[in-house]
Write a protein that holds these residues in place. Structure first.
Motif, short mmCIF file in Angstrom:
data_model
loop_
_atom_site.label_atom_id
_atom_site.label_comp_id
_atom_site.label_asym_id
_atom_site.label_seq_id
_atom_site.Cartn_x
_atom_site.Cartn_y
_atom_site.Cartn_z
N UNK A 229 43.04 81.26 67.16
CA UNK A 229 42.29 82.45 66.77
C UNK A 229 42.96 83.03 65.55
N UNK A 230 42.14 83.39 64.55
CA UNK A 230 42.72 83.95 63.34
C UNK A 230 41.66 84.74 62.60
N UNK A 231 42.02 85.94 62.17
CA UNK A 231 41.10 86.72 61.34
C UNK A 231 41.73 86.92 59.99
N UNK A 232 40.95 86.64 58.95
CA UNK A 232 41.45 86.80 57.58
C UNK A 232 40.56 87.83 56.91
N UNK A 233 41.19 88.86 56.35
CA UNK A 233 40.41 89.96 55.78
C UNK A 233 39.88 89.58 54.40
N UNK A 234 38.89 90.33 53.93
CA UNK A 234 38.34 90.15 52.59
C UNK A 234 39.44 90.30 51.55
N UNK A 235 39.49 89.36 50.61
CA UNK A 235 40.47 89.38 49.52
C UNK A 235 41.92 89.22 49.96
N UNK A 236 42.13 88.82 51.19
CA UNK A 236 43.49 88.66 51.66
C UNK A 236 44.01 87.28 51.27
N UNK A 237 45.31 87.19 50.98
CA UNK A 237 45.95 85.91 50.67
C UNK A 237 46.74 85.50 51.90
N UNK A 238 46.20 84.52 52.62
CA UNK A 238 46.84 84.08 53.86
C UNK A 238 47.42 82.68 53.66
N UNK A 239 48.66 82.49 54.07
CA UNK A 239 49.30 81.19 53.93
C UNK A 239 49.50 80.59 55.32
N UNK A 240 48.99 79.37 55.50
CA UNK A 240 49.28 78.62 56.72
C UNK A 240 50.49 77.75 56.43
N UNK B 90 41.86 84.08 50.02
CA UNK B 90 42.55 82.81 49.78
C UNK B 90 43.18 82.33 51.08
N UNK B 91 42.97 81.06 51.38
CA UNK B 91 43.72 80.41 52.46
C UNK B 91 44.51 79.30 51.82
N UNK B 92 45.82 79.34 52.00
CA UNK B 92 46.73 78.47 51.26
C UNK B 92 47.60 77.74 52.27
N UNK B 93 47.62 76.43 52.18
CA UNK B 93 48.42 75.63 53.12
C UNK B 93 49.65 75.10 52.42
N UNK B 94 50.79 75.21 53.04
CA UNK B 94 52.01 74.64 52.47
C UNK B 94 52.99 74.34 53.59
N UNK B 95 53.96 73.46 53.30
CA UNK B 95 55.03 73.28 54.28
C UNK B 95 56.29 73.94 53.76
#
Lengths: 365, 300
Positions: A23-34, A187-192
């Protein structure tokens, strides 16, 4: 408006579960990093948002639409891939304008938006080159340009910097951050790479084995990791994790280490006599006397022999032993330390992290 | 003897055996055939090999309607079969590429037609298209679609089509195999990028997959154009150029002129015209190939 909402999202390949109901909520214009180690399901999650992977179970919403059944082209997302994924037979201009052409945007408008993106990313000198004739950093910029010209609801980045050398990676990280400030989008950004996560994110999502371990701002996940995994993953050099047993012989609960050192536990930690715990101590919080940040409260002094010193210029990382572990300590305003030298170390007790040794969760309130 | 012992002679000495073989196998026959195309060489009268007639053979060819018909027919034959083979082979490759299990088995089965000798394929299709006992007519009869046998190999329009069918049956898999290799080498990410960029399946194919396959298509085209241009065996078996010369291709005509009519000088002149045509095809496809390959260095 494009917030993203994942509800009990599951990804299975046959019998093999990769993502287990997140479960995950990402807000408008938010920069979220997985962020997470390889195989934690972060890229799969991103690809499910993009529509490149089916969603086995659960629901993904972008804006107010459930996108489960929609192909990528109907989701109004754009994606930057790890290997850039440029179209090799098109020059930079064509690469940038391709998506707009497919969307039947009129030619003058394509021209305008391509030029604008090229200007933002400094691509004007290369517009007629083929991807084969660009450097890694330039290709990366083209890939980003291709994403921004379409003015999507959501930007997806799949480890975009992992193919660049260290210096370029730092530069591009700053450019991505600037880009987000300029082109406000979700933005949804994936990195290790936890450094990328810390520096870029409004909020970090730490994943392991298809589960979300913790969601929080960079400061939250750094200061208050919910378990040993998050504590060990976030922060560089990594947090020292030392096995200990709780003793309540003194005035208040303390941790007895394998080498007999007794460390008083911070207030508000709920433990019982004999409980096995893991002490978490960031290298920043164990420093040679006179070479650390001024302590905020109670401290513990320890004489320790330094096994190795790694000078980094503004600081030196010292390797020494505590409990049954080799640990790292940080020395600010460093002087030369020779291996074998014994130094008086100061441990900032208020900043100790305490985890249950059995299930790894934080025991701090 | 000192000449042979000099160190500078060594490379030439070492190359000599290879050069001798090449000369014996290629250069001499080439020179003799080129020379004979300028003579009135007739197989029954060996002395005619030395009766130089200049460009007379070529001049006669230019005014020879039979030759130009065969020439044109060969061009049509190449164009139609290559394009049909391309379309069918591409379709086959795309289908096999979708298969997840048993792809290797399918690939092997696909190659079966290539394993037959063209002569045997000719006999096989001669039987299939036979108007009395052939499979096609029997099937059409039993389905009630025809009441009169169709003379597949005797009708002037149907005979070339029958030969093309045999040629396509035998060689579509060449395209399929080469294009499948291309599809397997296709990088996944540009395709995914195109999907996110708004492409449907057909647009992905047109804008990404097809340009990527172009080098493979041109390689297949080059190989096959040379192959089809020298078509002889299957035609010889199925119709032997008939009916009334309607399936006469360049090489069947050449064999007839050279060996049946013994006019070897004339046949060699025809041979040179057809070889030049083949070279033109090859150069054309090769140029296309080089252009198509230029940007593929950027795939990472």
């Amino acid at each position: 408006m494009a917030e993203i909402k994942l509800t009990k999202v599951v990804k299975r390949y046959g019998a093999l579960g990769v993502v287990h109901g997140i479960d995950l909520s990402i807000a408008h214009n938010e920069f979220v990093v997985l962020v997470g180690p390889s195989g934690c399901g972060k890229s799969t999650t991103l690809r499910m948002i993009a529509g490149l992977e089916d969603i086995s179970d659960g629901e993904i919403r972008i804006g107010n639409r459930v996108v489960n059944g929609l192909p990528p082209r109907d989701r109004n997302v754009s994606m930057v891939f790890q290997n850039y994924a440029l179209y090799p037979h098109m020059n930079v201009r064509e690469n940038l304008g391709f998506g707009l052409g497919i969307a039947k945007v009129p030619a003058p408008e394509i021209e305008r938006r391509v030029n604008q993106a090229a200007e933002i990313l400094g691509l004007q000198p290369y517009m007629d080159r083929l991807p084969a004739n660009l450097s890694g950093g330039q290709r990366q910029r083209v890939a980003m340009g291709r994403a921004i010209v379409r003015d999507p609801d959501v930007f997806l980045f799949d480890e975009p910097l992992s193919n660049l050398d260290a210096k370029l990676r730092g530069q591009m990280r700053v450019e991505i951050k600037k880009l987000h400030q300029r082109v406000k989008t979700t933005v949804v950004y994936v990195t290790h790479d936890q450094v990328e996560a810390m520096t870029l994110a409004d909020r970090i999502v730490i994943m392991r084995d298809g589960h979300i371990e913790q969601v929080g701002t960079p400061a939250e996940v750094f200061e208050r990791p919910v378990n040993v995994f998050v504590a060990g993953f976030i922060g560089s050099p990594p947090m020292n994790l030392i096995d200990a047993v709780v003793t309540t012989e003194g005035l208040r609960p303390a941790a007895r280490l394998a080498d007999g050192v007794v460390v008083p536990l911070p207030a508000g930690v709920s433990v019982s006599e004999g409980q096995r715990i893991t002490l978490g101590l960031r290298p920043d919080d164990i420093t040679p006397q006179g070479h650390g940040m001024p302590g905020t409260g109670e401290t513990l002094r320890l004489e320790r022999e330094v096994a190795l010193a790694e000078p980094l210029g503004t600081e030196t990382i010292l390797f020494t032993r505590l409990g049954d572990k080799e640990i790292q300590a940080k020395m600010l305003n460093p002087r030369v330390v020779t291996p074998g030298e014994t130094l008086p170390f100061v441990v900032d007790l208020a900043r100790l992290h305490v985890f249950d040794a059995a299930d790894g969760r934080s025991l701090k309130a | 003897m000192t000449l042979f012992r000099s160190p500078r002679a060594v490379p030439y000495l070492l190359l000599t055996p290879a050069l001798v073989v090449i000369a014996a196998v290629i250069l001499v026959p080439l020179a003799v055939s080129l020379w004979s195309s300028f003579t009135a060489y007739n197989l029954t009268r060996p002395a005619t090999l030395y009766s130089f007639v200049g460009l007379r053979n070529y001049a006669r060819l230019l005014n020879n309607a039979d030759f130009w018909w065969a020439f044109g027919r060969t061009l049509v034959f190449i164009t139609v079969t290559l394009n049909l083979e391309l379309v069918l082979g591409l379709g086959l490759a795309l289908l096999v590429n979708q298969v997840t299990m048993g792809r290797k088995v399918l690939r092997t089965i696909m190659m079966f037609p290539m394993m037959f000798s063209p002569i045997l394929v000719g006999f096989q299709f001669k039987y299939i298209f036979n108007d009395a006992v052939g499979l096609v007519n029997n099937a059409l009869f039993d389905l009630g679609l025809i009441t009169q046998p169709i003379p597949w190999l005797v009708d002037g329009t149907l005979a070339p089509l029958s030969i093309m069918a045999a040629e396509i049956w035998m060689s579509t898999s060449v395209f399929a195999i080469l294009l499948l290799a291309g599809l397997l080498a296709l990088p996944k990410e540009p395709i995914e990028a195109a999907k996110v960029d708004g492409c449907g399946p057909i647009q992905v194919f047109r804008h990404i997959t097809l340009p990527f396959l172009m080098p493979f298509i041109f390689i297949a085209m080059t190989i096959r154009s040379l192959d089809v241009a020298r078509a002889y065996d299957m035609v010889r078996i199925m119709t032997n150029g008939g009916p009334a010369g309607r399936t006469e291709l360049l090489w069947t005509l050449m064999a007839r002129v050279g060996y049946q009519n013994s006019q070897m000088g004339m046949a060699n002149a025809m041979g040179y015209v057809s070889i030049l045509t083949s070279i033109l095809f090859t150069v054309y496809f090769y140029r296309k190939l080089v252009v198509a390959r230029r940007y593929m260095g950027g795939v990472e």
